[in-house]
Motif scaffolding. Structure first.
Motif, mmCIF file in Angstrom:
data_model
loop_
_atom_site.group_PDB
_atom_site.id
_atom_site.type_symbol
_atom_site.label_atom_id
_atom_site.label_comp_id
_atom_site.label_asym_id
_atom_site.label_seq_id
_atom_site.Cartn_x
_atom_site.Cartn_y
_atom_site.Cartn_z
ATOM 1 N N LYS A 11 -16.593 -47.850 -28.792
ATOM 2 C CA LYS A 11 -15.541 -46.884 -28.658
ATOM 3 C C LYS A 11 -15.498 -46.310 -27.229
ATOM 4 N N ALA A 12 -14.598 -46.449 -26.553
ATOM 5 C CA ALA A 12 -14.598 -45.883 -25.145
ATOM 6 C C ALA A 12 -13.360 -44.556 -25.006
ATOM 7 N N SER A 13 -13.892 -43.368 -24.979
ATOM 8 C CA SER A 13 -13.195 -42.209 -24.760
ATOM 9 C C SER A 13 -12.862 -41.780 -23.557
ATOM 10 N N ALA A 14 -11.575 -41.496 -23.360
ATOM 11 C CA ALA A 14 -11.154 -40.955 -21.810
ATOM 12 C C ALA A 14 -10.447 -39.729 -21.855
ATOM 13 N N GLN A 15 -10.742 -38.567 -21.076
ATOM 14 C CA GLN A 15 -10.141 -37.438 -21.107
ATOM 15 C C GLN A 15 -9.800 -37.164 -19.717
ATOM 16 N N ALA A 16 -8.541 -36.574 -19.424
ATOM 17 C CA ALA A 16 -8.141 -36.458 -18.034
ATOM 18 C C ALA A 16 -7.331 -35.288 -17.933
ATOM 19 N N TRP A 17 -7.901 -34.473 -16.778
ATOM 20 C CA TRP A 17 -7.310 -33.158 -16.128
ATOM 21 C C TRP A 17 -6.619 -33.528 -15.052
ATOM 22 N N VAL A 18 -5.476 -33.200 -14.915
ATOM 23 C CA VAL A 18 -4.325 -33.440 -13.770
ATOM 24 C C VAL A 18 -4.095 -32.175 -12.877
ATOM 25 N N ARG A 19 -4.381 -32.521 -11.665
ATOM 26 C CA ARG A 19 -3.879 -31.422 -10.797
ATOM 27 C C ARG A 19 -5.075 -30.630 -10.411
ATOM 28 N N LEU A 37 -8.255 -23.931 4.684
ATOM 29 C CA LEU A 37 -8.521 -25.225 4.064
ATOM 30 C C LEU A 37 -7.442 -26.008 3.195
ATOM 31 N N PRO A 38 -7.001 -27.088 3.033
ATOM 32 C CA PRO A 38 -5.911 -27.491 2.450
ATOM 33 C C PRO A 38 -6.312 -27.597 0.773
ATOM 34 N N ILE A 39 -5.281 -27.801 -0.007
ATOM 35 C CA ILE A 39 -5.546 -27.833 -1.315
ATOM 36 C C ILE A 39 -5.373 -29.560 -1.832
ATOM 37 N N ILE A 40 -6.160 -30.163 -2.326
ATOM 38 C CA ILE A 40 -6.165 -31.555 -2.602
ATOM 39 C C ILE A 40 -5.902 -31.808 -4.030
ATOM 40 N N GLU A 41 -4.789 -32.067 -4.704
ATOM 41 C CA GLU A 41 -4.793 -32.112 -6.012
ATOM 42 C C GLU A 41 -4.913 -33.560 -6.289
ATOM 43 N N ASP A 42 -5.492 -33.880 -7.758
ATOM 44 C CA ASP A 42 -6.005 -35.145 -8.145
ATOM 45 C C ASP A 42 -6.112 -34.838 -9.687
ATOM 46 N N THR A 43 -6.453 -36.111 -10.180
ATOM 47 C CA THR A 43 -6.708 -36.208 -11.640
ATOM 48 C C THR A 43 -8.422 -36.582 -11.731
ATOM 49 N N VAL A 44 -8.878 -35.949 -12.643
ATOM 50 C CA VAL A 44 -10.453 -36.294 -12.883
ATOM 51 C C VAL A 44 -10.497 -36.688 -14.218
ATOM 52 N N ILE A 45 -11.054 -37.848 -14.358
ATOM 53 C CA ILE A 45 -11.055 -38.640 -15.848
ATOM 54 C C ILE A 45 -12.661 -38.662 -16.090
ATOM 55 N N ARG A 46 -12.946 -38.194 -17.385
ATOM 56 C CA ARG A 46 -14.163 -38.268 -17.890
ATOM 57 C C ARG A 46 -14.376 -39.432 -19.092
ATOM 58 N N LEU A 47 -15.148 -40.251 -18.725
ATOM 59 C CA LEU A 47 -15.185 -41.406 -19.605
ATOM 60 C C LEU A 47 -16.629 -41.459 -20.597
ATOM 61 N N THR A 48 -16.324 -41.654 -21.564
ATOM 62 C CA THR A 48 -17.745 -41.550 -22.620
ATOM 63 C C THR A 48 -17.565 -42.776 -23.238
ATOM 64 N N VAL A 49 -18.616 -43.506 -23.376
ATOM 65 C CA VAL A 49 -18.557 -44.820 -24.085
ATOM 66 C C VAL A 49 -19.686 -44.932 -25.289
ATOM 67 N N GLU A 50 -19.552 -45.464 -26.202
ATOM 68 C CA GLU A 50 -20.390 -45.381 -27.435
ATOM 69 C C GLU A 50 -21.842 -46.051 -27.122
ATOM 70 N N LYS A 51 -21.955 -46.998 -26.256
ATOM 71 C CA LYS A 51 -23.021 -47.813 -26.054
ATOM 72 C C LYS A 51 -22.941 -48.691 -24.820
ATOM 73 N N LEU A 52 -24.007 -49.098 -24.276
ATOM 74 C CA LEU A 52 -24.233 -49.607 -23.022
ATOM 75 C C LEU A 52 -24.586 -51.039 -23.546
ATOM 76 N N PRO A 53 -24.110 -52.169 -22.605
ATOM 77 C CA PRO A 53 -24.578 -53.543 -23.025
ATOM 78 C C PRO A 53 -25.994 -53.452 -22.852
ATOM 79 N N SER A 54 -26.556 -53.026 -21.846
ATOM 80 C CA SER A 54 -28.081 -53.038 -21.560
ATOM 81 C C SER A 54 -28.970 -52.179 -22.626
#
Length: 113
Positions: A11-19, A37-54
């Protein structure tokens, strides 16, 4: 938040925070910037997986995307593209090591061979 079943990672879970925007400081690229300094808005995505193939330790991965209106489909496409690129880059690295393309020539004569 999106949850997707994958064959390699479980299972791969992704959460996103925009702006969100990074706190810029007057270092590195912004050292000589005049004015506020300018304000640079973007989206941050946090990805969590259940297991790694290795079988290694799986820590959450944070990805930054320049889009500011991310939908669930956008978030899924971003992290899936990241994993695909990650797999491809490691495949090319393995091929280069196997073919000896990562070796450094010790002299110009050795490089001509």
């Amino acid at each position: 938040m999106t949850v997707t079943d994958t064959t390699l990672y479980g299972k791969a879970s992704a959460q996103a925070w925009v702006r969100l925007h990074p706190r810029l400081t007057r270092r590195a690229a912004w050292l000589d910037h005049d004015g506020p300094l300018p304000i640079i808005e973007d989206t941050v995505i946090r990805l969590t997986v259940e297991k790694l193939p290795s079988g290694g330790l799986n820590k959450p991965v944070r990805l930054r995307w320049s889009g500011t209106a991310a939908t669930a489909n956008d978030v899924n496409r971003c992290w899936q593209s990241f994993l695909r690129r990650f797999d491809l880059e490691h495949t090319f690295r393995l091929f280069k090591q196997t073919l000896g393309w990562t070796r450094q020539a010790r002299s110009s004569e050795a490089a001509d061979r």
